[in-house]
Design a protein around this motif. Structure first.
Motif, PDB file in Angstrom:
ATOM      1  N   UNK A 101       0.819  -1.216   0.000  1.00  0.00           N
ATOM      2  CA  UNK A 101       0.000   0.000   0.000  1.00  0.00           C
ATOM      3  C   UNK A 101       0.847   1.259   0.000  1.00  0.00           C
ATOM      4  N   UNK A 102       1.945   1.218   0.753  1.00  0.00           N
ATOM      5  CA  UNK A 102       2.800   2.421   0.749  1.00  0.00           C
ATOM      6  C   UNK A 102       4.276   2.041   0.676  1.00  0.00           C
ATOM      7  N   UNK A 103       4.682   1.576  -0.503  1.00  0.00           N
ATOM      8  CA  UNK A 103       6.103   1.232  -0.681  1.00  0.00           C
ATOM      9  C   UNK A 103       6.954   2.505  -0.639  1.00  0.00           C
ATOM     10  N   UNK A 104       8.253   2.338  -0.427  1.00  0.00           N
ATOM     11  CA  UNK A 104       9.140   3.503  -0.472  1.00  0.00           C
ATOM     12  C   UNK A 104       9.236   4.048  -1.893  1.00  0.00           C
ATOM     13  N   UNK A 105       9.016   3.173  -2.863  1.00  0.00           N
ATOM     14  CA  UNK A 105       9.057   3.591  -4.272  1.00  0.00           C
ATOM     15  C   UNK A 105       8.209   2.634  -5.095  1.00  0.00           C
ATOM     16  N   UNK A 106       7.496   3.191  -6.072  1.00  0.00           N
ATOM     17  CA  UNK A 106       6.740   2.334  -6.994  1.00  0.00           C
ATOM     18  C   UNK A 106       7.300   2.563  -8.395  1.00  0.00           C
ATOM     19  N   UNK A 107       7.623   1.481  -9.055  1.00  0.00           N
ATOM     20  CA  UNK A 107       8.221   1.586 -10.401  1.00  0.00           C
ATOM     21  C   UNK A 107       7.239   1.065 -11.433  1.00  0.00           C
ATOM     22  N   UNK A 108       6.976   1.885 -12.444  1.00  0.00           N
ATOM     23  CA  UNK A 108       6.118   1.466 -13.562  1.00  0.00           C
ATOM     24  C   UNK A 108       7.063   1.076 -14.699  1.00  0.00           C
ATOM     25  N   UNK A 109       7.563  -0.142 -14.665  1.00  0.00           N
ATOM     26  CA  UNK A 109       8.653  -0.508 -15.578  1.00  0.00           C
ATOM     27  C   UNK A 109       8.218  -0.512 -17.039  1.00  0.00           C
ATOM     28  N   UNK A 110       6.894  -0.643 -17.245  1.00  0.00           N
ATOM     29  CA  UNK A 110       6.410  -0.679 -18.629  1.00  0.00           C
ATOM     30  C   UNK A 110       6.589   0.662 -19.344  1.00  0.00           C
ATOM     31  N   UNK A 111       6.832   1.736 -18.556  1.00  0.00           N
ATOM     32  CA  UNK A 111       6.996   3.065 -19.148  1.00  0.00           C
ATOM     33  C   UNK A 111       8.430   3.564 -19.090  1.00  0.00           C
ATOM     34  N   UNK A 112       9.371   2.675 -18.750  1.00  0.00           N
ATOM     35  CA  UNK A 112      10.749   3.116 -18.530  1.00  0.00           C
ATOM     36  C   UNK A 112      11.737   2.135 -19.139  1.00  0.00           C
ATOM     37  N   UNK A 113      12.966   2.641 -19.350  1.00  0.00           N
ATOM     38  CA  UNK A 113      14.043   1.708 -19.681  1.00  0.00           C
ATOM     39  C   UNK A 113      14.534   1.082 -18.372  1.00  0.00           C
ATOM     40  N   UNK A 114      15.290  -0.006 -18.516  1.00  0.00           N
ATOM     41  CA  UNK A 114      15.889  -0.646 -17.348  1.00  0.00           C
ATOM     42  C   UNK A 114      16.764   0.368 -16.598  1.00  0.00           C
ATOM     43  N   UNK A 115      17.527   1.153 -17.359  1.00  0.00           N
ATOM     44  CA  UNK A 115      18.437   2.128 -16.743  1.00  0.00           C
ATOM     45  C   UNK A 115      17.646   3.172 -15.947  1.00  0.00           C
ATOM     46  N   UNK A 116      16.526   3.601 -16.491  1.00  0.00           N
ATOM     47  CA  UNK A 116      15.708   4.595 -15.770  1.00  0.00           C
ATOM     48  C   UNK A 116      15.141   4.010 -14.471  1.00  0.00           C
ATOM     49  N   UNK A 117      14.700   2.761 -14.554  1.00  0.00           N
ATOM     50  CA  UNK A 117      14.148   2.123 -13.354  1.00  0.00           C
ATOM     51  C   UNK A 117      15.227   1.991 -12.279  1.00  0.00           C
ATOM     52  N   UNK A 118      16.407   1.513 -12.690  1.00  0.00           N
ATOM     53  CA  UNK A 118      17.506   1.348 -11.727  1.00  0.00           C
ATOM     54  C   UNK A 118      17.920   2.710 -11.158  1.00  0.00           C
ATOM     55  N   UNK A 119      17.909   3.717 -12.009  1.00  0.00           N
ATOM     56  CA  UNK A 119      18.311   5.061 -11.558  1.00  0.00           C
ATOM     57  C   UNK A 119      17.334   5.599 -10.511  1.00  0.00           C
ATOM     58  N   UNK A 120      16.064   5.228 -10.623  1.00  0.00           N
ATOM     59  CA  UNK A 120      15.097   5.737  -9.641  1.00  0.00           C
ATOM     60  C   UNK A 120      15.340   5.103  -8.264  1.00  0.00           C
ATOM     61  N   UNK A 121      15.780   3.844  -8.246  1.00  0.00           N
ATOM     62  CA  UNK A 121      16.116   3.212  -6.959  1.00  0.00           C
ATOM     63  C   UNK A 121      17.399   3.839  -6.418  1.00  0.00           C
TER      64      UNK A 121
END
Ligand SMILES: Nc1ncnc2c1ncn2[C@@H]1O[C@H](COP(=O)(O)OS(=O)(=O)O)[C@@H](OP(=O)(O)O)[C@H]1O
Ligand SMILES: Nc1ncnc2c1ncn2[C@@H]1O[C@H](COP(=O)(O)OP(=O)(O)O)[C@@H](O)[C@H]1O
Length: 178
Positions: free
Chosen positions: A148-168
């Motif tokens: 319900x309240x993660x520290x971060x939510x990633x919508x990987x379908x809208x991002x590159x792998x690099x963008x997802x990793x960069x957000x973490x």
């Protein structure tokens, strides 16, 4: 010693948990951090050999992994954990163990929709389920309780792998952990 932490990537099969963990691990290692990726498949081959995918077995699996991750994190390692962990109470128990020990813990929900995951179908599990060769697949005919309240939510379908990793990475940096 640098500060360790557990970064738990929860989400459906093929959501992108493993890919993001390894991409992030590479970047963190380059910067001199000590990093371990506790891969779900590897853990099931050794630490959790013999466990299946019932609710009880998944809970046991997640508690074992949480125990090891906390030990590593407490000793300065960034423990990246790409493991489904479908049940809220299992994840909460892991978070509490970290809290009790004063160890940093981040929960990342890799929230790729099941439609996208089943198209990616990295290990062919969705096809097997559809063909009636497998039952109890998380997100299809087995529960996935989304955080319900993660520290971060990633919508990987809208991002590159690099963008997802960069957000973490950005979150770790914001919390003084990278
Ligand atoms: N029935 C069923 N449901 C879900 N997943 C299944 C199943 N059978 C096998 N697999 C594959 O097992 C991989 C590891 O699962 P985990 O240890 O991460 O799962 S759990 O947290 O214990 O539920 C998991 O890896 P990922 O695809 O990387 O998520 C699956 O590929
Ligand atoms: N932004 C993204 N983040 C992670 N994976 C992505 C992304 N975009 C596409 N993918 C692809 O999705 C698949 C995810 O597989 P994997 O990481 O094994 O998933 P999981 O570990 O959650 O089962 C990989 O083939 C990966 O290249």
């Amino acid at each position: 010693m640098t500060t360790g932490a557990t970064v738990w990537l929860t989400g459906l099969p093929s959501a992108g948990k493993t890919t993001i963990a390894h991409e992030l691990a590479g970047r963190l290692r380059t910067e001199g951090h000590r990093v371990e990726v506790l891969d779900g498949d590897e853990i099931r081959e050794f630490l959790s050999a013999g466990l299946g995918f019932t609710r009880e077995d998944r809970h046991t699996n997640v508690q074992r992994i949480g125990f090891v991750a906390e030990l590593l994190a407490r000793n300065g390692v960034l423990a990246l954990v790409p493991v489904i962990a479908p049940y809220q109470d299992s994840r909460e128990a892991v978070r509490k163990r970290h809290q009790t020990n004063g160890t940093a813990y981040l929960e990342i929900h890799v929230a790729t929709p099941v439609e996208v995951c089943s198209e990616r179908d990295v290990k062919g599990l969705y096809a097997k389920q559809a063909a009636g060769e497998l039952t109890g697949l998380t997100g299809v005919d087995d529960p996935y309780e989304a955080p319900e309240s993660p520290d971060l939510r990633i919508e990987s379908q809208n991002q590159t792998v690099q963008e997802s990793a960069a957000s973490v990475y950005a979150l770790l940096s914001e919390r003084g952990l990278a």
